[in-house]
Design a protein around this motif. Sequence first.
Motif, PDB file in Angstrom:
ATOM      1  N   UNK A  36      -8.266   9.236   8.063  1.00 28.72           N
ATOM      2  CA  UNK A  36      -7.998   7.880   8.538  1.00 28.72           C
ATOM      3  C   UNK A  36      -7.695   7.898  10.040  1.00 28.72           C
ATOM      4  N   UNK A  37      -7.661   6.733  10.688  1.00 30.40           N
ATOM      5  CA  UNK A  37      -7.446   6.692  12.138  1.00 30.40           C
ATOM      6  C   UNK A  37      -6.106   7.297  12.558  1.00 30.40           C
ATOM      7  N   UNK A  38      -6.053   7.720  13.822  1.00 33.93           N
ATOM      8  CA  UNK A  38      -4.807   8.211  14.393  1.00 33.93           C
ATOM      9  C   UNK A  38      -3.752   7.112  14.364  1.00 33.93           C
ATOM     10  N   UNK A  39      -2.490   7.527  14.423  1.00 30.10           N
ATOM     11  CA  UNK A  39      -1.395   6.561  14.382  1.00 30.10           C
ATOM     12  C   UNK A  39      -1.337   5.736  15.662  1.00 30.10           C
ATOM     13  N   UNK A  40      -1.375   6.414  16.815  1.00 35.91           N
ATOM     14  CA  UNK A  40      -1.265   5.688  18.071  1.00 35.91           C
ATOM     15  C   UNK A  40       0.005   4.858  18.116  1.00 35.91           C
ATOM     16  N   UNK A  41      -0.141   3.594  18.501  1.00 34.60           N
ATOM     17  CA  UNK A  41       1.002   2.699  18.652  1.00 34.60           C
ATOM     18  C   UNK A  41       1.517   2.172  17.321  1.00 34.60           C
ATOM     19  N   UNK A  42       0.684   2.225  16.283  1.00 34.47           N
ATOM     20  CA  UNK A  42       1.047   1.623  14.994  1.00 34.47           C
ATOM     21  C   UNK A  42       0.777   2.602  13.859  1.00 34.47           C
ATOM     22  N   UNK A  43       1.775   3.442  13.583  1.00 33.15           N
ATOM     23  CA  UNK A  43       1.585   4.486  12.587  1.00 33.15           C
ATOM     24  C   UNK A  43       2.037   4.148  11.184  1.00 33.15           C
ATOM     25  N   UNK A  44       2.709   3.006  10.991  1.00 28.00           N
ATOM     26  CA  UNK A  44       3.190   2.635   9.656  1.00 28.00           C
ATOM     27  C   UNK A  44       2.039   2.066   8.836  1.00 28.00           C
ATOM     28  N   UNK A  45       1.779   2.665   7.698  1.00 29.70           N
ATOM     29  CA  UNK A  45       0.657   2.242   6.851  1.00 29.70           C
ATOM     30  C   UNK A  45       1.154   1.477   5.634  1.00 29.70           C
ATOM     31  N   UNK A  46       0.660   0.268   5.444  1.00 32.86           N
ATOM     32  CA  UNK A  46       0.948  -0.489   4.233  1.00 32.86           C
ATOM     33  C   UNK A  46      -0.097  -0.172   3.179  1.00 32.86           C
ATOM     34  N   UNK A  81      -7.613   0.673  -4.308  1.00 31.20           N
ATOM     35  CA  UNK A  81      -6.444   0.868  -3.460  1.00 31.20           C
ATOM     36  C   UNK A  81      -6.690   0.221  -2.101  1.00 31.20           C
ATOM     37  N   UNK A  82      -5.753  -0.620  -1.673  1.00 32.56           N
ATOM     38  CA  UNK A  82      -5.863  -1.314  -0.394  1.00 32.56           C
ATOM     39  C   UNK A  82      -4.855  -0.699   0.573  1.00 32.56           C
ATOM     40  N   UNK A  83      -5.320  -0.369   1.769  1.00 31.44           N
ATOM     41  CA  UNK A  83      -4.449   0.232   2.768  1.00 31.44           C
ATOM     42  C   UNK A  83      -4.785  -0.360   4.132  1.00 31.44           C
ATOM     43  N   UNK A 115      -7.195  -7.187  12.429  1.00 33.77           N
ATOM     44  CA  UNK A 115      -5.795  -7.255  12.011  1.00 33.77           C
ATOM     45  C   UNK A 115      -5.030  -6.189  12.787  1.00 33.77           C
ATOM     46  N   UNK A 116      -4.274  -6.616  13.811  1.00 36.63           N
ATOM     47  CA  UNK A 116      -3.638  -5.658  14.707  1.00 36.63           C
ATOM     48  C   UNK A 116      -2.722  -4.694  13.973  1.00 36.63           C
ATOM     49  N   UNK A 117      -1.860  -5.219  13.121  1.00 37.30           N
ATOM     50  CA  UNK A 117      -0.921  -4.351  12.400  1.00 37.30           C
ATOM     51  C   UNK A 117      -0.371  -5.124  11.205  1.00 37.30           C
ATOM     52  N   UNK A 118      -1.100  -5.095  10.104  1.00 33.80           N
ATOM     53  CA  UNK A 118      -0.701  -5.784   8.883  1.00 33.80           C
ATOM     54  C   UNK A 118      -0.144  -4.756   7.912  1.00 33.80           C
TER      55      UNK A 118
END
Length: 394
Positions: free
Chosen positions: A145-155, A164-166, A202-205
Motif C-alpha cells: 500500500x502507499x507510503x504513510x507520508x503526512x497521513x499514516x492512520x489507516x481506517x 474489506x474497505x480501507x 479523499x484526502x484523509x478519510x
Amino acid sequence: MAQTPPTPQPITPPEPAATATVTRLEPVALEFTPDKLGRLTVPAGFQIKVMATGLGNARSLLVMPNGGIYLSRMKQGDVWYLKDVNGDGQIENVERKRVAQNMSSAHGLSVKDGKLYVAAEKTIWVMDIAANGSLSVPRIFADGFPDAGQHGARGMHWGPDGYLYAAFGSTNNDSRTPNPEEATMLRITPDGKSREIYASGLRHTIGFGWHPVTGALYGFDQGSDWHGDNIPPEEMNVIVRGQDYGWPFCFGDKNPDPYVNVSGIPGKVTKAAYCAGTRGSTLNYIAHAAAIDSVFYTGGQFPADYKNSMFVAYRGSWNRSEPSGYQIAHVSFDVNNQPTEITPFVSGFIYQDGDTWKQFGRVAGVAQYTDGSMLFTDDQSGVLYRVLYTGGQK
C-alpha cells in the motif's frame, strides 16, 4: 490518405491571485488528571466516566461480543486486549495485555470469521483470535500500500458485501502524487489478492461506516491545511463507487479551492470544470477539526432518538486561530435516515486560560460498548472514556 492533425488542447488559463491568512496554533497540551473530568460536558441525561488510563497512544477500538476490547496504538505499533473481567467499570493493569506488536503505524481494526485484521502503514495483517483474546503470529493479508507520508492512520472495515474497505490518505497536504492509491478508499477481495480504487479524491478519510438501515457508506474527510481558518471545511461524504470527491482541487459542494495550483489538474481543464465533475459533500463541519473515527449507534442504552445516528471523534486543529475539534460530535439523521446536522456531543477538552489555549485530550477512536454505552479514546494521555445515559425515561 492524409490525416487531419489533432487540435492541440489549450493551456489552462491562470487563476486570479489568492492570499490566505493562516495561523499555526497548537494549544498547550496537558496530561489528564481526575479533576479535569469535571470540565467535560455532555447532553442532559448523559454521564461520562473514565474506564482506563495509562494506555499510551490509544487510537482505534474494536469491541467484541464478550466485552473484550482490541485497542491499536499507532506510535507504539502494537495492539492490546482489554477486558473488564470483574465488571466494576474499570480496566485495571491486570485486565489488559499486549497481543500483537512490531506493526508500523498500526491503526484500523476489523474482525471477520474469528480473525482480527490490522491496517498498518503499508500492510494489512491478519491473526487468529483465541478464546482469551490472544492472537496468533501475524500473517500478511495484503501488502504494497502507499507510503504513510503526512497521513499514516489507516481506517478499515469489512463491508456488508464481504469485501474489506480501507482508506489510504494523501502523503502531502494539497498536491496530487503519482501513486493512484493515495487519497482513496480501496475495496479489497476477501482473499486479499486483488483490490480496486473504490473512490478517489479523499484526502484523509479514516472514519467511515455503513448506515444500518439504508446501507449507504458515509465517511469523514479531513480538508487541506494552511488555507485559512475556514477553508476547506471538514466533510461528511456519501461514498459511492467510482466517484471522485475533488481533493485537492475542490471542497464541500464542488467548490474550487482558490489556494491550490491548477497545474496538477488532469486534462488541462479549468478548476471549475474539474470540480463540476466531482461529487460534493453531504454535510460540512468546522475546518481543521480532524475527524479520526466514527461509529453508527445501534444500541438501546441511549434514548431512541440516537438509534442509527452517528458519532464522530474530531481530534482537533493545529492551524486555526480559534481551535476546532477536540470533541466527540453527533450526526443527526431524519425520519428518512438522511443526515441533517453535526453538533458537539462531548466537549470541554479545550479551553482558554487568559490568552492561552489549553487542551487535555486528543480524541481518536470511538466505539459502541456491549451494553450500548459509548467508548472513546484520548491518544495523548492514553485514556479510555465511557459515556452512559443515566437520565431515566428514554
